[in-house]
Write a protein that holds these residues in place. Sequence first.
Motif, PDB file in Angstrom:
ATOM      1  N   GLU A 145      16.677 -63.901  28.077  1.00 23.50           N
ATOM      2  CA  GLU A 145      16.609 -64.736  27.217  1.00 23.50           C
ATOM      3  C   GLU A 145      16.472 -63.665  26.413  1.00 23.50           C
ATOM      4  N   ARG A 146      17.502 -63.567  25.400  1.00 29.19           N
ATOM      5  CA  ARG A 146      17.553 -62.515  24.537  1.00 29.19           C
ATOM      6  C   ARG A 146      18.058 -63.795  23.027  1.00 29.19           C
ATOM      7  N   THR A 147      18.193 -63.223  21.518  1.00 24.66           N
ATOM      8  CA  THR A 147      18.029 -62.713  20.461  1.00 24.66           C
ATOM      9  C   THR A 147      20.079 -63.153  20.565  1.00 24.66           C
ATOM     10  N   VAL A 148      20.570 -63.766  20.141  1.00 25.45           N
ATOM     11  CA  VAL A 148      21.630 -63.855  20.229  1.00 25.45           C
ATOM     12  C   VAL A 148      22.334 -64.604  18.848  1.00 25.45           C
ATOM     13  N   ASN A 149      22.890 -63.798  17.420  1.00 25.93           N
ATOM     14  CA  ASN A 149      22.943 -64.059  15.971  1.00 25.93           C
ATOM     15  C   ASN A 149      21.575 -63.959  15.413  1.00 25.93           C
ATOM     16  N   GLY A 150      20.205 -63.824  15.899  1.00 23.51           N
ATOM     17  CA  GLY A 150      19.238 -64.259  15.011  1.00 23.51           C
ATOM     18  C   GLY A 150      18.222 -65.135  15.746  1.00 23.51           C
ATOM     19  N   VAL A 151      19.173 -65.899  16.589  1.00 25.97           N
ATOM     20  CA  VAL A 151      17.935 -66.529  16.631  1.00 25.97           C
ATOM     21  C   VAL A 151      18.287 -66.630  18.824  1.00 25.97           C
ATOM     22  N   PRO A 152      17.175 -67.735  19.241  1.00 31.64           N
ATOM     23  CA  PRO A 152      16.820 -67.009  20.750  1.00 31.64           C
ATOM     24  C   PRO A 152      19.465 -67.891  21.766  1.00 31.64           C
TER      25      PRO A 152
ATOM     26  N   ILE B 267      31.818 -67.229   1.233  1.00 33.54           N
ATOM     27  CA  ILE B 267      30.737 -66.604   0.789  1.00 33.54           C
ATOM     28  C   ILE B 267      30.319 -65.581   0.085  1.00 33.54           C
ATOM     29  N   LEU B 268      31.602 -65.209  -0.388  1.00 30.02           N
ATOM     30  CA  LEU B 268      31.281 -64.596  -1.728  1.00 30.02           C
ATOM     31  C   LEU B 268      30.133 -64.780  -3.443  1.00 30.02           C
ATOM     32  N   HIS B 269      29.987 -65.788  -2.637  1.00 30.38           N
ATOM     33  CA  HIS B 269      29.281 -66.709  -3.931  1.00 30.38           C
ATOM     34  C   HIS B 269      27.784 -67.413  -3.132  1.00 30.38           C
ATOM     35  N   ASP B 270      28.074 -67.681  -1.945  1.00 28.73           N
ATOM     36  CA  ASP B 270      27.080 -68.835  -2.165  1.00 28.73           C
ATOM     37  C   ASP B 270      25.740 -67.608  -1.438  1.00 28.73           C
ATOM     38  N   VAL B 271      26.721 -66.984  -0.128  1.00 29.74           N
ATOM     39  CA  VAL B 271      26.083 -65.851   0.607  1.00 29.74           C
ATOM     40  C   VAL B 271      24.972 -64.840  -0.223  1.00 29.74           C
ATOM     41  N   PHE B 272      26.325 -63.983  -0.866  1.00 28.68           N
ATOM     42  CA  PHE B 272      26.671 -62.948  -1.467  1.00 28.68           C
ATOM     43  C   PHE B 272      25.960 -63.100  -3.140  1.00 28.68           C
ATOM     44  N   ARG B 273      25.822 -63.796  -3.810  1.00 26.04           N
ATOM     45  CA  ARG B 273      26.141 -64.091  -4.937  1.00 26.04           C
ATOM     46  C   ARG B 273      26.939 -63.615  -5.903  1.00 26.04           C
TER      47      ARG B 273
ATOM     48  N   ILE C 287      24.327 -55.181  10.009  1.00 26.19           N
ATOM     49  CA  ILE C 287      23.931 -56.784   9.496  1.00 26.19           C
ATOM     50  C   ILE C 287      22.888 -58.007   9.199  1.00 26.19           C
ATOM     51  N   THR C 288      22.305 -57.884   8.306  1.00 31.11           N
ATOM     52  CA  THR C 288      21.568 -58.628   8.080  1.00 31.11           C
ATOM     53  C   THR C 288      21.043 -60.307   8.380  1.00 31.11           C
ATOM     54  N   LEU C 289      20.533 -60.465   9.166  1.00 31.71           N
ATOM     55  CA  LEU C 289      20.533 -61.874  10.378  1.00 31.71           C
ATOM     56  C   LEU C 289      19.594 -62.392   8.911  1.00 31.71           C
ATOM     57  N   ASP C 290      20.553 -63.689   8.802  1.00 33.43           N
ATOM     58  CA  ASP C 290      19.922 -64.990   8.107  1.00 33.43           C
ATOM     59  C   ASP C 290      20.482 -65.958   8.910  1.00 33.43           C
ATOM     60  N   GLU C 291      20.857 -67.457   7.932  1.00 35.34           N
ATOM     61  CA  GLU C 291      21.388 -68.538   8.656  1.00 35.34           C
ATOM     62  C   GLU C 291      23.261 -68.183   8.760  1.00 35.34           C
ATOM     63  N   SER C 292      23.671 -67.049   8.182  1.00 32.82           N
ATOM     64  CA  SER C 292      24.911 -66.918   7.460  1.00 32.82           C
ATOM     65  C   SER C 292      25.653 -66.469   8.711  1.00 32.82           C
ATOM     66  N   VAL C 293      25.184 -66.066   9.510  1.00 33.81           N
ATOM     67  CA  VAL C 293      25.401 -65.452  11.012  1.00 33.81           C
ATOM     68  C   VAL C 293      25.083 -65.897  11.918  1.00 33.81           C
ATOM     69  N   ASN C 294      23.817 -66.811  12.300  1.00 34.36           N
ATOM     70  CA  ASN C 294      23.758 -67.859  13.337  1.00 34.36           C
ATOM     71  C   ASN C 294      25.295 -68.755  14.083  1.00 34.36           C
ATOM     72  N   MET C 295      25.593 -68.897  15.288  1.00 35.31           N
ATOM     73  CA  MET C 295      26.383 -68.787  15.523  1.00 35.31           C
ATOM     74  C   MET C 295      27.101 -70.163  15.299  1.00 35.31           C
ATOM     75  N   ALA C 296      26.153 -71.029  15.273  1.00 34.49           N
ATOM     76  CA  ALA C 296      26.837 -72.196  13.979  1.00 34.49           C
ATOM     77  C   ALA C 296      27.325 -72.553  13.238  1.00 34.49           C
ATOM     78  N   PHE C 297      27.032 -72.111  11.893  1.00 32.73           N
ATOM     79  CA  PHE C 297      27.471 -71.501  10.691  1.00 32.73           C
ATOM     80  C   PHE C 297      28.601 -70.973  10.726  1.00 32.73           C
ATOM     81  N   LEU C 298      28.721 -70.078  12.143  1.00 32.66           N
ATOM     82  CA  LEU C 298      29.816 -69.111  11.786  1.00 32.66           C
ATOM     83  C   LEU C 298      30.759 -69.872  12.238  1.00 32.66           C
TER      84      LEU C 298
END
Length: 317
Positions: A266-273, A151-157, A125-136
């Motif tokens: 303290e752990r990283t969860v979906n790419g953020v603290p 998702i297909l257009h804006d994330v995967f282009r 899984i590529t960790l970027d804004e599109s996997v943080n919990m708020a986005f999901l």
Amino acid sequence: MSTPTVPGHDRSEADLSVVVGERRQLVNLGYRLLGSLAEAEDAVQETYARWYAMSPERRGAVESPGAWLTRVAGRVCLDMLGSARVRRERYVGTWIPEPLPDRAEWSSVRTDGDGSAPADPADRITLDESVNMAFLVVLESMTPAERLAFILHDVFRYPFGEIADVVGRSPAACRQLASSARRRVRAGRVPAVPAARQAALVREFKEAWEARNIRALVDLLDPDATMAADGGGLVGAVLRPVEGSRLIAQYLVHIADKAPGLTLLERTVNGVPGLVAQSGGVTVTVAAFELAGGRVARIWAVRNPEKLRPWTERGSG
């Protein structure tokens, strides 16, 4: 969704390399669409099953195996999203997307078919804004077709002409679906907080929680903060979101009083603290945070043990 030709003299070997190489892309797509790593893996497995169910002649006639796999994976996920909506209407309490660990947190309970441990999700899984919990969570408010087109257009282009073939609608309709989804994302977006400040605020929150300091917790929480918990009916969890800084602080202290041996990490969860709570070395809760205005605005606490399988049982510090 064109896939570059793989160099080589043997077409079948080249196609096999392309097919295998698409797995990471497909899992990335599935996780963002379904909000679950386990369901994403199921969708990818079904996609490959359909590929290998075709005769060698039919597979050989596919001009772009990567494009074929993406189309099929999108359709499989679209079907799964439809059935998931029905299941979630019967879900006990709040349904929260499955939290994704950082590479250091991965200790798989599942194994591959040969009995070996699969690669950790950070490899898939590529960790970027599109996997943080708020986005999901915002994605959960969309219709399945909106979610897929966006998702297909804006994330995967991918262009709308190719997305139309997946969604089963015209390119113009897919453009409108993505536009509607984009408005939802913009409406739910809060100003970004620098990573260092995120980590510091989560650390302060952890320390206040450990000290059972209601006043400190209230000061760290936005007055209109909300906290949702997902126990899935399998473990104890508040069934409705807790609203307001004081009620959240009191609830957190109540939890700490009921579980005196709880360890917060303290752990990283979906790419953020984020924070992980362990009892006896076993992860029992994973908490993701959304910050706004220098305070904690939203907390998502995942307690459903079925969603915590990827998380390590290690971690004393």
